[in-house]
Enzyme design. Sequence first.
Site, PDB file in Angstrom:
ATOM      1  CG  LEU A   1      15.103 -28.320   0.353  1.00 24.39           C
ATOM      2  CD1 LEU A   1      14.471 -26.761   0.060  1.00 24.39           C
ATOM      3  CD2 LEU A   1      14.083 -29.404   1.308  1.00 24.39           C
ATOM      4  NE  ARG A   2      22.145 -28.140  -5.589  1.00 24.36           N
ATOM      5  CZ  ARG A   2      23.084 -26.903  -5.256  1.00 24.36           C
ATOM      6  NH1 ARG A   2      23.390 -27.280  -4.262  1.00 24.36           N
ATOM      7  NH2 ARG A   2      22.797 -25.419  -5.632  1.00 24.36           N
ATOM      8  CB  ALA A   3      18.704 -35.068  -2.819  1.00 24.92           C
TER       9      ALA A   3
END
Length: 702
Positions: A283-285
């Site tokens: 989910l960092r993107a």
Amino acid sequence: MPLRPSHYPFSAIVGCDTEPMDDLGLALVLASVSPEIGGVLVRGEKGTAKSTAVRALASLLPPVEVHRGDRFSVDPADPAQESPDGPFPPGTAVESRPVRLVELPVGATEDRVLGSLHLEQALTHGQVAYEPGLLARSHRGLLYVDEVNLLHDHLVDLLLDAAATGRVTVERDGFSVEHAARFLLIGTMNPEEGELRPQLLDRFGLTVEVSAPSDPAARVEVVRRRMAYDSDAAAFTQRYGPAEKALAERIAAARDTVRRVRLSHAALLKIAQVCAAFEVDGLRADIVTARTALAHAAWEGRTSVTRADIRRAALLALPHRRRRNPFDAPGIDEELLDRVLGDEEPPPDDPEPPGGSDDPVDSGDPAPGEDGAPDTDGPEEDPSQAPNTGHDEPETSPAPPRGPEDSREPEAAQEPEESREVEADGTAPRPAAGTTVRASTPYRPRAFTVRGTGAGADGRRSRAIGTRGRRIGAEPPGRGPGGSLHLGETVKAAASRPHTGGRVGLLPRDLRVAVREGQESNLVLFCVDASGSMAARKRMGEVKTAILSLLLDAYRRRDKVGLVTFRGTRAELVLPPTRSVDTAAARLDALPAGGRTPLAEGLLEAARVLRRERLRDPRQRPLLVLVTDGRATGGRGSVGRSLEAADHVAGLGVATVVVDGESGPLRLGLAADLARRLGAEHIPVSEVSADALGDAVRERAA
């Protein structure tokens, strides 16, 4: 605003002086507007103004307020920040200073990065004092790593910890210190010199690919400006003073505006759809894309995120997160991006979504891994753990994606039947000379090491005495690779000398540094038989898959790789030793096969490369991987010449592995004989896979 004539002006860089800015200038500016984005990685060939742009950026950023005498640069307005130099009593002077640009050298030691015992205080006054390192100096500033892909693994680990937590903890030499280390991480690299570890690559919020302009007029302008700067830096900088001031004011205004920019639920949902469409990991993107869109909106003077903001953010935040293995080139399909985004603007104000709130997204939210936010990191992804399908895939299965330098020829499967020869042992049809066969999906290979103990650069292959690993002793400085001070052994050496007055005095000859046993990287030189006897489709596909798997293993172990091939009448150094294993994979993929087998020429060319590399770096121990079926059909006397060449290579004392490419019911065993002549380990190509080796061991034990 005070200018820095020693730095080339940011607004004078071609591409950073236009509206809109090019990707390089925009990425650096957006990361400055919102440091929570997580930094910038600039990839490109040498001579493309990567370092120039980064060094020029620092002069554009607003100054920071610090307590006078505070070496850790904590924010006086934030009572939650504590400095090891504090506490500071009320009335302590607060001063303003420019943002620091701290450069982290590739060869820096761990003590230099983290900080260490202040030796002068310890030896002259007997006091245990802490000397801050580069991470402490970079707090609230810029940390710049040139050639970040060449950074040693132990320094990469330190950066990962600091970037994830925003703090540095030092426990050593009798003291314990913890301090804040929030910095804008900027790295530059030349992909030809090797790739980054996946964890560090993901820590960079944005990635930019730069190249020299192809337009002659643009190239002329670059040269003209650079020559003018070199001729009179002060006058050149003064000429761009108004543009620099305007740019600095715009960055400061955007920093203030970004806190008020609204990211609606519809815009956030669109970001999630884009990230899902491109199948990015974790989910960092999503978080980075959202923060970049907020910063872009603030940079453009808007207070709500639009489709254009999301699109520009995705182009900067997603390309490097789509890679599935080190041989994939970063990139993004802009047509797919436009289809997902659609033509409609996200509504600026939405009703509250089910189960959530439509409050503006605060760009100052903690990053993953910080307090109050989930850490989206998992264990380091090892692409070599993919299922071992290299031996059973159909011939028409697609090959893994390659880099931009990939120049594949048509597969041998497209060759007409009448152009194929028949293999001598009758096992399989052979493609015509000069055709290519692709590798299949790589697998986890066996671990090959160089025997003995070396002293090469830090890596993950062979045993070595170096600066990392378990401590096995101590010695005076200068006798080995060097390391951190061993305080106990230093005091012991001083105490063993006669003393008067009951006090132990330290002399330079008493100093001892730790001796550590760890692992080193090696030069892995592949010498590949690409002749007709290896050209059978199934055989060559199996061989290429094995080599690709070993290349992937070399990437993980931080090795240097080279590629020698031999076919027809000669041998060729296809790829000089380099750390860019993805370039080696691309050369391997386009490698044609066919013709006679000049085995002697291949061995002699490998010997020449090994001798030359030994002169360049005597500490780097080589591992020769010879891939052949052992046949020698390079002309009259070729067998005898091959044996002489094998004796010559054996005399170099190089660790060698012979990967036997022979297959089929009729086997001559020539590769095994060659391995004995070389004093090498003999491995059938079917047993290069670690899984295949495990199966064979279990069968024999049953």
